[in-house]
Design an enzyme around this catalytic site. Structure first.
Site, PDB file in Angstrom:
ATOM      1  N   LYS A 112      40.156  -2.134 -35.043  1.00  0.00           N
ATOM      2  CA  LYS A 112      39.327  -0.930 -34.975  1.00  0.00           C
ATOM      3  C   LYS A 112      37.837  -1.264 -35.033  1.00  0.00           C
ATOM      4  O   LYS A 112      37.005  -0.488 -34.590  1.00  0.00           O
ATOM      5  CB  LYS A 112      39.704   0.013 -36.110  1.00  0.00           C
ATOM      6  CG  LYS A 112      41.210   0.295 -36.188  1.00  0.00           C
ATOM      7  CD  LYS A 112      41.539   1.674 -35.820  1.00  0.00           C
ATOM      8  CE  LYS A 112      42.970   2.115 -35.789  1.00  0.00           C
ATOM      9  NZ  LYS A 112      44.058   1.268 -36.158  1.00  0.00           N
TER      10      LYS A 112
HETATM   11  C1  PLP Z   1      45.384   1.464 -35.562  1.00  0.00           C
HETATM   12  C2  PLP Z   1      46.264   0.294 -35.530  1.00  0.00           C
HETATM   13  C3  PLP Z   1      47.330   0.198 -34.613  1.00  0.00           C
HETATM   14  C4  PLP Z   1      47.676   1.317 -33.659  1.00  0.00           C
HETATM   15  O1  PLP Z   1      46.704   1.476 -32.653  1.00  0.00           O
HETATM   16  P1  PLP Z   1      46.659   2.826 -31.789  1.00  0.00           P
HETATM   17  O2  PLP Z   1      45.426   2.709 -30.980  1.00  0.00           O
HETATM   18  O3  PLP Z   1      46.588   3.945 -32.782  1.00  0.00           O
HETATM   19  O4  PLP Z   1      47.896   2.882 -30.980  1.00  0.00           O
HETATM   20  C5  PLP Z   1      48.068  -0.967 -34.606  1.00  0.00           C
HETATM   21  N1  PLP Z   1      47.810  -1.975 -35.474  1.00  0.00           N
HETATM   22  C6  PLP Z   1      46.814  -1.902 -36.374  1.00  0.00           C
HETATM   23  C7  PLP Z   1      46.605  -3.035 -37.306  1.00  0.00           C
HETATM   24  C8  PLP Z   1      45.996  -0.785 -36.426  1.00  0.00           C
HETATM   25  O5  PLP Z   1      45.010  -0.726 -37.322  1.00  0.00           O
END
Ligand code: PLP
Length: 494
Positions: A112
């Site tokens: 993120k």
């Molecule tokens: C947010 C997240 C996901 C999922 O990603 P999306 O974009 O919501 O599908 C997968 N793995 C981790 C570690 C995350 O923080």
């Protein structure tokens, strides 16, 4: 380029407006009027660039009401100096044709960061253009990683406040500590009694509540979202898939048949970004959508029925514990040939009945583009162990879901062309589960466990996580899900 709502194409706004607002007033999500295509020459230029330059190149195609200087300022602020070795998204080869796109070298050790380091720059630049000095209040519902990455990105950013809600029992000890220890004058963190979907539903309700909007307007404030419903979150995610492709070309991979992309999926944001990269011209073959026991997307891809009326599981990959994948709405918009009425009707059914069925034509298109697979916690653990034993490579619980589903994809289809697997978190963010998977004896102390993990594997713990060892929690808030509005207004002094 303008942005339109997935539920009403007549709602049309500029890129800055789409980012400043976060979500369309009709509840739809903003999407670009058309997806820009990259030419052969564009790719040749991109291949020779470093990550920040690739980022600027791509964003200029989407954010057409930003000046070049503004985009370069945003990109530099986000991607220069904030990632290990200034490599935001390195590609590592762990086996023949199997490449891992490491997306966790930022300040909070999850993918993120790639979007949330730049979003505050995009948002404040947008707000200056369109909302004349109003203070922006960022509301976030998080299953763990978004919250911390947003707090870190927005910490002490001028003219913004950020409020984060997370499910009290739905995040790892490390994630909870990361959020509860957040510094900054403009930040607020609160756990809710409920799961991630409750938090997300609560935040969406506040966003679309007209009474609340009036109260904010009077105080010269405006809400925005740092969740992946905001276009300013999604656009930066497209960059790393384009970047991974450039790196594959540079390495001399055989891309004659394209390559596959595997994404551990929750809200469908990350894999949607890969889809957009494909539409832009990146030679992606199959998009492999990997889920944990909350396999609503696997069922949807395989049957065309999206049904959230099912048991919710709390798993060892909590950032994927989601039954309503918000960004699927954008995918439905594209795959239905941009049929806003169809999308609005499906979303209404989802809202009213928790369920919808797409037409046979749409279902077939999904199956052509995507492969859906899932695995439970036990298989996730087994994959962490086998990947470490066989490839000498340590993965976290989310990445392990992706590797597991990829392995079954290869088994079921025989398709072994080059593949990029998105690695979404550092294994140290989920040290307890990773350590357990390797067969070690756990202690009750997360840090002791993390240190033990380092001893066993010789993989270094990322600095930002190591620094939490002696940090004291600053926030200890817990509220009922129906009280979220009150908590928000009270905290804003309204
Ligand atoms: C947010 C997240 C996901 C999922 O990603 P999306 O974009 O919501 O599908 C997968 N793995 C981790 C570690 C995350 O923080």
């Amino acid at each position: 380029m303008n942005y339109i709502s997935t539920r009403n194409k007549n709602i049309k706004v500029s890129a800055s407006q789409a980012i400043a607002q976060g979500i369309s007033k009709d509840g739809g999500l903003f999407v670009p009027e058309s997806i820009p295509a990259l030419s052969k020459d564009d790719f040749e230029s991109l291949i020779g660039m470093d990550y920040p330059s690739r980022a600027a190149f791509v964003l200029k195609r989407f954010l057409t009401d930003f000046t070049d200087e503004e985009i370069e300022y945003c990109v530099k602020g986000a991607y220069v100096g904030n990632f290990d070795n200034d490599q935001p998204a390195p590609l590592k080869t762990i086996a023949n044709n199997e490449h891992i796109l490491e997306l966790w070298h930022g300040p909070t050790c999850a993918f993120k960061d790639l979007a949330l380091q730049i979003l505050p720059y995009l948002l404040t630049t947008s707000a200056k253009k369109v909302s004349g000095g109003k203070e922006t209040v960022i509301l976030v519902a998080t299953s763990g990683d978004t919250g911390k990455a947003a707090l870190e990105g927005f910490c002490d950013v001028e003219n913004t406040k950020i409020m984060v809600f997370y499910p009290s029992d739905g995040v790892s000890a490390m994630q909870k500590l990361q959020m509860d220890t957040q510094k900054g004058e403009n930040v607020f963190v609160c756990a809710i009694k409920g799961n991630f979907d409750d938090a997300q539903t609560g935040v969406k309700k506040i966003f679309t509540d007209n009474e609340v909007a009036v109260i904010l307007e009077k105080a010269n404030m405006q809400f925005s979202s740092a969740n992946s419903i905001n276009w300013g979150r999604l656009a930066p995610q497209i960059i790393y898939y384009i970047s991974a492709y450039c790196d594959l070309v540079k390495e001399g991979a055989d891309l004659s048949g394209g390559f596959n992309v595997v994404v551990p999926t929750g809200n469908f944001g990350n894999i949607l970004a890969a889809y957009y990269a494909k539409v832009m011209g990146v030679r992606i073959n199959k998009l492999v959508c990997a889920s944990n026991a909350n396999n609503v997307l696997t069922d949807f891809i395989n049957t065309g029925v999206y049904d959230r009326n099912r048991k919710f599981y709390t798993t060892i990959s909590p950032s994927m514990d989601i039954l309503i994948s918000s960004n699927l709405e954008r995918m439905l918009f594209e795959i239905s040939g941009r049929d806003d009425e169809c999308v609005a009707a499906l979303q209404k059914e989802l809202n009213d009945n928790g369920k919808y069925t797409v037409s046979d034509e749409i279902a077939a298109k999904f199956r052509e583009l995507f492969y859906g697979g899932c695995c439970d916690d036990q298989s996730t653990m087994a994959t962490i162990k086998s990947t470490f034993d066989e490839c000498d490579y340590l993965i976290d619980t989310h990445t392990a879901v992706a590797v597991n589903v990829y392995n079954s994809y290869v088994k079921n289809t025989g398709d072994n062309r080059p593949t990029v697997i998105a690695s979404t978190a550092s294994p140290y963010k989920f040290a307890n589960s990773v350590l357990e998977a390797l067969g070690a004896e756990l202690s009750g102390d997360e840090f002791k466990n993390a240190e033990m993990l380092a001893d066993i594997t010789n993989v270094l713990m990322p600095k930002p996580l190591a620094a939490l060892k002696n940090a004291k929690p600053r926030f200890k808030n817990l509220c009922e899900k129906q009280d979220m509005v009150d908590v928000v207004l009270k905290n804003l002094g309204l």
